[in-house]
Scaffold this motif. Structure first.
Motif, PDB file in Angstrom:
ATOM      1  N   THR B  75       0.792  -1.354   0.036  1.00 51.70           N
ATOM      2  CA  THR B  75      -0.095   0.013   0.023  1.00 51.70           C
ATOM      3  C   THR B  75       0.953   1.132   0.015  1.00 51.70           C
ATOM      4  OG1 THR B  75      -1.558  -1.278   1.439  1.00 51.70           O
ATOM      5  CG2 THR B  75      -1.989   1.394   1.162  1.00 51.70           C
ATOM      6  N   PRO B  76       0.837   2.075  -1.063  1.00 51.92           N
ATOM      7  CA  PRO B  76       1.558   3.421  -1.055  1.00 51.92           C
ATOM      8  C   PRO B  76       1.362   3.958   0.004  1.00 51.92           C
ATOM      9  CG  PRO B  76       0.690   3.002  -3.348  1.00 51.92           C
ATOM     10  CD  PRO B  76       0.009   1.708  -2.221  1.00 51.92           C
ATOM     11  N   MET B  77       0.169   4.207   0.591  1.00 45.06           N
ATOM     12  CA  MET B  77      -0.256   5.226   1.661  1.00 45.06           C
ATOM     13  C   MET B  77       0.684   4.832   2.882  1.00 45.06           C
ATOM     14  SD  MET B  77      -2.016   7.775   2.042  1.00 45.06           S
ATOM     15  CE  MET B  77      -3.288   7.521   0.911  1.00 45.06           C
ATOM     16  N   PHE B  78       0.889   3.571   3.109  1.00 47.27           N
ATOM     17  CA  PHE B  78       1.716   3.140   4.405  1.00 47.27           C
ATOM     18  C   PHE B  78       3.152   3.678   4.245  1.00 47.27           C
ATOM     19  CE2 PHE B  78       3.468   0.821   7.715  1.00 47.27           C
ATOM     20  CZ  PHE B  78       4.527   0.104   7.131  1.00 47.27           C
ATOM     21  N   TRP B  79       3.638   3.522   2.675  1.00 49.88           N
ATOM     22  CA  TRP B  79       5.149   3.862   2.846  1.00 49.88           C
ATOM     23  C   TRP B  79       5.085   5.481   2.898  1.00 49.88           C
ATOM     24  CZ3 TRP B  79       8.655   0.381   3.734  1.00 49.88           C
ATOM     25  CH2 TRP B  79       8.286  -0.994   3.188  1.00 49.88           C
ATOM     26  N   ILE B  80       4.220   5.998   2.521  1.00 47.98           N
ATOM     27  CA  ILE B  80       4.207   7.541   2.626  1.00 47.98           C
ATOM     28  C   ILE B  80       4.003   8.028   4.096  1.00 47.98           C
ATOM     29  CG2 ILE B  80       2.599   9.750   2.454  1.00 47.98           C
ATOM     30  CD1 ILE B  80       1.871   8.554  -0.399  1.00 47.98           C
ATOM     31  N   ASN B  84       7.035   9.814   6.072  1.00 43.43           N
ATOM     32  CA  ASN B  84       6.910  11.035   6.982  1.00 43.43           C
ATOM     33  C   ASN B  84       7.246  10.786   8.279  1.00 43.43           C
ATOM     34  OD1 ASN B  84       5.576  12.033   4.716  1.00 43.43           O
ATOM     35  ND2 ASN B  84       3.527  11.792   5.185  1.00 43.43           N
ATOM     36  N   THR B  85       6.843   9.771   8.995  1.00 44.26           N
ATOM     37  CA  THR B  85       7.099   9.623  10.225  1.00 44.26           C
ATOM     38  C   THR B  85       8.689   9.563  10.396  1.00 44.26           C
ATOM     39  OG1 THR B  85       4.991   8.553  10.536  1.00 44.26           O
ATOM     40  CG2 THR B  85       6.655   8.114  12.486  1.00 44.26           C
ATOM     41  N   LEU B  86       9.382   8.964   9.687  1.00 43.62           N
ATOM     42  CA  LEU B  86      10.755   8.676   9.716  1.00 43.62           C
ATOM     43  C   LEU B  86      11.515  10.064   9.699  1.00 43.62           C
ATOM     44  CD1 LEU B  86      11.709   5.317   8.131  1.00 43.62           C
ATOM     45  CD2 LEU B  86      11.755   5.901  10.580  1.00 43.62           C
ATOM     46  N   SER B 259       1.135  10.523   9.404  1.00 42.56           N
ATOM     47  CA  SER B 259       2.073   9.663  10.268  1.00 42.56           C
ATOM     48  C   SER B 259       1.604   8.549  10.175  1.00 42.56           C
ATOM     49  CB  SER B 259       2.278  10.411  11.684  1.00 42.56           C
ATOM     50  OG  SER B 259       1.208  10.381  12.260  1.00 42.56           O
ATOM     51  N   VAL B 260       2.391   7.641  10.716  1.00 48.34           N
ATOM     52  CA  VAL B 260       1.878   6.131  11.091  1.00 48.34           C
ATOM     53  C   VAL B 260       0.805   6.135  11.937  1.00 48.34           C
ATOM     54  CG1 VAL B 260       2.596   3.943  11.773  1.00 48.34           C
ATOM     55  CG2 VAL B 260       4.217   5.272  10.294  1.00 48.34           C
ATOM     56  N   THR B 266      -6.846   6.451  11.390  1.00 50.56           N
ATOM     57  CA  THR B 266      -8.003   6.531  10.128  1.00 50.56           C
ATOM     58  C   THR B 266      -8.412   4.933   9.593  1.00 50.56           C
ATOM     59  OG1 THR B 266      -6.153   6.945   8.699  1.00 50.56           O
ATOM     60  CG2 THR B 266      -7.423   8.767   9.092  1.00 50.56           C
ATOM     61  N   GLU B 267      -7.333   4.482   9.498  1.00 54.47           N
ATOM     62  CA  GLU B 267      -7.763   2.796   9.198  1.00 54.47           C
ATOM     63  C   GLU B 267      -8.530   2.200  10.484  1.00 54.47           C
ATOM     64  OE1 GLU B 267      -7.191   0.676   6.285  1.00 54.47           O
ATOM     65  OE2 GLU B 267      -6.935   2.941   5.807  1.00 54.47           O
TER      66      GLU B 267
END
Lengths: 297, 307, 425
Positions: B75-80, B84-86, B259-260, B266-267
């Motif tokens: 899932t691209p959203m997860f990597w985004i 961002n968090t990192l 962020s994660v 949201t999930e």
């Protein structure tokens, strides 16, 4: 983890801080420069809060003009009036006080009991159990949220203050803090009381707790402020706006009234003021709590 | 039980165990029930496809083992969110720690007057409610009417769309976070700095070491365990970035501040992909653990046994 | 624990009934004005409105259902109805409907009403509607040779080509933000594409009708009639519309008020609304019908945990009265879902509302499943990929179908399992 001596109220200094020996223009310059820098940093630290207070006293619409004003012209209390008369902020203030108060009292009780037990009672696997509990410090609270919510639902505690309070009533950090402190209480004191025939609970209540007063005040201040400021959990648990605590109400308000800058600043002031006042009056304890948890860990 | 039948404070025995049980039970039960067990349950949930259908009827959930994690990886959203968090942790963390250390050093100088006053002022932002502060900074960052851009204009610089630009949104959050938190680590560093023995400084001075060398060779090594502690705790706190993007940007613009933890929210609470949300939370936990272990592994020699 | 006494409210009840009503955004603000009238007509029932921002509404609703802390009545976007039905959170309204004289199904726009009916049961009563129509610069179209708005897709394309030509190629015919799902779906609905197949368990975006609609959509970008921008890149829609950067855009009733407020006075009278044009084949069959558009809007629903379903129904009947709907329109700008609600003089004479009135007779619901929200995200992503040129349209649709099939896997499994259970001896 070494046992700490009962911390004194003065700062522990391993070495003396050398005082300047004599008047020296070089030192004078450096002192002035240092204080200028410190004052500038202080200005930066305070500026957003100062603007917040200032904007809260501005008439509606005047903060969103260009160039942005720094001081209110004229000063008006209308925003505060609006918050309390029409927007239920008094309710939320009361809810926050209730929730934070309940959490603080229960936290003091349960954390002190558990911390005392970990420090002064001998039982199998005590230290292993303590380390297991400490592991919890690494687990982000978000991990527990979804199942905890579902658990609360089964207990019919969703949308209740009890549901908000429950997860904070005993914490790993609080237990840890008390344990570190209690380790410094001499065993002889407790044994002497037992020889005199005192029951365990009596020993805890009449001897240990009074001796723990400093760490308890620290813990109380810590817990109260953390509970007052908590956002994510009350956001999830409380669905009825009549039960909102201040941070939740404020977040809600900010989405609805995104245009009303002055109103939002007033709401922020109301949210911040209690904890700021509490901190300023009890900062000694709060700061000690941090150093105890940090440096001596 | 000892000979005279009295429970000694640090002796073993059945009575001692009973007393310990009574004292420990309320706190530990609460911690277990409200924290540790849900965390374990979260892991179990992450192995299922528990979702909105299952909320209505738990028999609608299936065990899917690691499929959630595999789906996350795709899932691209997860990597985004991860990126961002990192970004927030690896850029904001060091900045925050260095600023705290810097201010602590300044404040611990022997030349300082009114130390308590300054300490109070610097610490004040720490105790403020994050949501309230986020609301204030949102207005400070307003592209047209905010004080920050007004300040830039006064200096002849162009405005910045702080929260609306994908480039500047995260730095804006970092700036606010550093402002809010520097006082906290500053206090810890100050306590650590006080523990540096004065004679070491004197000896260094006698050897002709300048201020910077004294800092690097005397202060830093002694401060190492404190530094490690601060860096681990700061990292743990930063990994949980949630309230700022929730209040100020809702994860935008274009997911630049997702962020994660916000993604998990949201999930989990908006779409009720509970299994997936639990998997995300677990990834957060794994990140925390890995980050702590890495830092512990990387610490310089001489800090063994510390923290 | 229903209110004692007469079945429809607390008039003979001992204790006053308080209904909790959740409303969102602006509707939540303005509906408060309608409450006193209801409370006067029903002494013994009080209504407490809780206003929730739209951005938090979905999360709050679902959380309250999971947490079993639901209100009595709520405003519900009609695309959210299937989700709450799947959660078994709502009270079916058919029996109360049958007894009601205030609410008659025939008075409502059929396409709107249908969004609230799942498997033959009615779960919500439409409160206000929205749909999408074309907003266009009437002056630009007129000088391009279109005194009346285009009625077919080929006329539509023609108008865009001419408008672009007359600006020397600087401006665009239409604004279609590439990261939105609504536009391709509307075109697909106009072609009669089903969107999903097999009882909404598989994607059907490769159906020739959707392919044709999608080809038309992508073609607009390829021929430079629309600019490939996302909706966040459009800094100020109204300013750009006023400056003729594009001659048309697709939107809903809220933008009527926005355009009236934000466009300069010189521009008022130079813009208008029109129903969606119909694909040529359809238009050949019926020259008066416009294309099909989305059946949007919000409904009023009653939650299962409510102790006062009858009082809740009384409140819904009250809000559904045509007079109240007209008043609500005056306060909020939201369009009434009942034909009789449109007889109000303000609406009847509103030239901009006419396009909506006509369009509302030709709206179709999108698939009524909880996964639809997720599918729209997948659709927007693939659509953007095709528009920005990287992917051939038909391939994008094939990929979309695969992804949608994946998203619907759970639904298939549940249906198969329930069939097996039902078939078991």
């Amino acid at each position: 983890m070494t046992a700490a001596a009962i911390p004194s109220t003065t700062r522990a200094t391993a070495g003396e801080r050398p005082k300047p020996q004599r008047w020296d223009p070089g030192i004078a310059w450096r002192t002035v420069l240092l204080h200028v820098v410190l004052a500038a940093i202080a200005g930066l630290a305070v500026a957003p809060l100062a603007w917040m207070v200032s904007a809260s006293l501005m008439p509606a619409g005047s903060a969103t003009t260009y160039p942005p004003p720094l001081l209110p012209h004229p000063v008006t209390w209308a925003n505060y009036h609006e918050l309390f008369a029409h927007l239920d902020l008094a309710h939320e203030l009361r809810n926050s006080a209730l929730v934070a108060g309940l959490i603080t009292v229960s936290s003091l009780l349960f954390n002190s009991m558990a911390g005392y037990a970990f420090a002064k009672f001998q039982f199998p696997a005590r230290d292993r159990l303590f380390r297991l509990v400490l592991l919890g410090l690494f687990i982000p609270p978000q991990v527990a949220m979804l199942p905890l919510f579902i658990l609360l639902r089964e207990l019919h505690l969703v949308n209740s203050f009890a549901g908000v309070v429950l997860p904070s009533m005993a914490t790993v950090f609080g237990t840890f803090l008390v344990r570190q402190y209690v380790l410094g209480i001499p065993d002889e004191l407790l044994d002497a009381a037992r020889v005199d025939g005192a029951g365990e609970f009596r020993i805890y209540w009449s001897i240990v707790l009074p001796l723990c007063a400093p760490v308890l005040v620290t813990l109380a201040v810590f817990v109260f402020m953390s509970a007052w400021n908590d956002f994510m959990w009350p956001l999830v648990v409380l669905t009825d706006s009549a039960k909102y605590t201040l941070p939740v109400g404020l977040a809600n308000l900010s989405r609805e009234h995104v245009q009303d800058t002055e109103l939002m600043m007033a709401a922020s002031v109301v949210t911040l003021l209690p904890v700021l006042l509490l901190f300023i009056s009890l900062q000694r304890y709060y700061i000690r709590g941090i150093t105890m948890g940090g440096v001596k860990g | 039980m000892s000979q005279d039948g009295i429970i000694r404070g640090d002796a073993g025995g059945r009575a001692a165990r009973r007393a310990a049980f009574v004292f420990l039970a309320p706190g530990l039960v609460l911690i277990a029930v409200t924290f540790l067990l849900p965390a374990v349950a979260s892991f179990v949930l992450s192995l299922t496809d528990f979702d909105i259908y299952a909320v209505a009827d738990p028999s609608n959930a299936r065990i899917i083992w690691l499929r959630n994690y595999a789906a996350l990886a795709r899932t691209p959203m997860f990597w985004i969110a991860l990126r961002n968090t990192l970004y927030f942790v690896l850029a904001g963390g060091p900045i925050s720690v260095i600023v705290s250390l810097g201010v602590a050093v300044l404040l611990e100088s022997e030349l300082v007057r009114w130390r308590v006053f300054f300490r109070t002022v610097y610490f004040a932002p720490v105790v403020t409610t994050l949501v309230a502060v986020a609301v204030v900074w949102k207005y400070l960052y307003d592209p047209r009417y905010g004080l920050l851009n007004a300040g830039l204009h006064a200096l002849g610089l162009p405005s910045v769309d702080w929260l609306g630009s994908t480039v500047w949104a995260m730095p804006s959050i970092i700036l606010m976070t550093v402002w809010k938190g520097f006082g906290y680590n500053m206090i810890i560093f100050m306590a650590g700095l006080q523990a540096v023995p004065g004679d070491l400084y004197d000896a260094a001075r006698v050897d002709g070491a300048g201020a910077w060398q004294r800092f690097w060779h005397v202060t830093m090594p002694t401060l190492a365990p404190t530094f490690l502690f601060v860096s681990i705790t700061t990292m743990i706190g930063f990994l949980q970035l949630f309230s700022e993007p929730y209040v100020m940007t809702q994860g935008g613009p274009l997911h630049a501040t997702l962020s994660v933890a916000l993604y998990m929210f949201t999930e989990g609470f908006e779409s009720w992909h509970v299994g997936m949300g639990a998997a995300i939370a677990f990834v957060l936990f794994a990140l925390t653990l890995i980050g702590a272990l890495v830092q512990l592994r990387l610490r310089p020699k001489g800090t063994e046994g510390g923290a | 624990m229903a209110a004692a006494g007469c079945g429809n409210g607390g008039t003979h009840g001992a204790t006053p009934v308080t209904l909790r009503f959740w409303a969102f955004g602006r509707e939540g603000e303005v509906v408060q004005a309608l409450i006193p009238g209801f409370e006067r007509a029903h002494p013994g029932i009080r209504v407490r409105v809780q206003q929730i921002p739209f951005t938090a509404a979905h999360e709050k609703l679902l959380t309250s259902v999971v947490g079993r802390a639901t209100p009595d009545i709520a405003q519900l976007g009609n695309t959210w109805v299937p989700e709450l039905v799947a959660l078994r959170a709502l009270v079916p309204l058919d029996s109360m409907l049958a007894r009601s004289r205030a609410i008659t199904r025939d008075d409502y726009f059929e396409g709107i009403w249908a969004t609230n009916v799942l498997d033959g049961t009615t779960w919500g009563i439409p409160w206000y509607v929205d749909t999408r129509v074309i907003f266009y610069r009437s002056d630009l179209l007129k000088s391009a040779g279109f005194p009346a708005p285009p009625r077919t897709w080929s006329q539509w394309r023609d108008a865009m080509i001419r408008v672009r030509a007359q600006s020397g190629g600087h401006h665009y015919g239409i604004l279609l933000p590439v990261n939105e799902w609504a536009q391709p779906v509307i075109l697909g609905l106009s072609m009669g594409a089903p969107l999903l197949r097999d009882a909404d368990t598989y994607g059907d975006f490769s159906d020739p009708r959707f392919q044709a609609a999608f080809a038309f959509y992508v073609g607009l970008f390829r021929d430079s009639l629309a600019e490939p921008v996302s909706n966040v890149q459009v800094a100020n829609l109204y300013q750009s519309f006023g400056e003729a950067e594009f001659a048309m855009f697709i939107s809903g009733p809220w933008d009527v008020g926005e355009c009236l407020r934000r466009l300069p006075p010189s521009l008022q009278g130079r813009w208008a609304t029109a129903p969606m044009p119909a694909p040529d084949a359809e238009a050949a069959a019926d020259t008066t019908a416009p294309g099909v558009s989305l059946a949007g809007g919000s409904s009023l629903v009653v939650f299962k945990g409510s102790p006062y379903p009858d009082s809740a129904w009384a409140f819904i009947e009250y809000l559904s009265d045509p007079e109240r709907e007209a008043r609500f329109y005056a306060l909020s700008g939201d369009l009434p879902p009942r034909r009789s609600g449109w007889n109000d003089s303000a609406l009847a004479h509103n030239t901009y509302a006419r396009a909506f009135r006509q369009q509302l007779q030709f709206v179709r619901a999108t698939p009524k499943i909880p996964e639809w929200d997720e599918i729209t995200t997948l659709l927007a992503d693939q659509s953007e990929a095709a528009v920005r040129g990287g992917v051939v349209p038909d391939s994008a649709l094939a990929v979309l179908d695969r992804e949608v099939d994946g998203a619907l896997e759970k639904r298939r499994w549940l249906r198969a399992r329930d069939r097996a259970v039902a078939a078991a001896p």
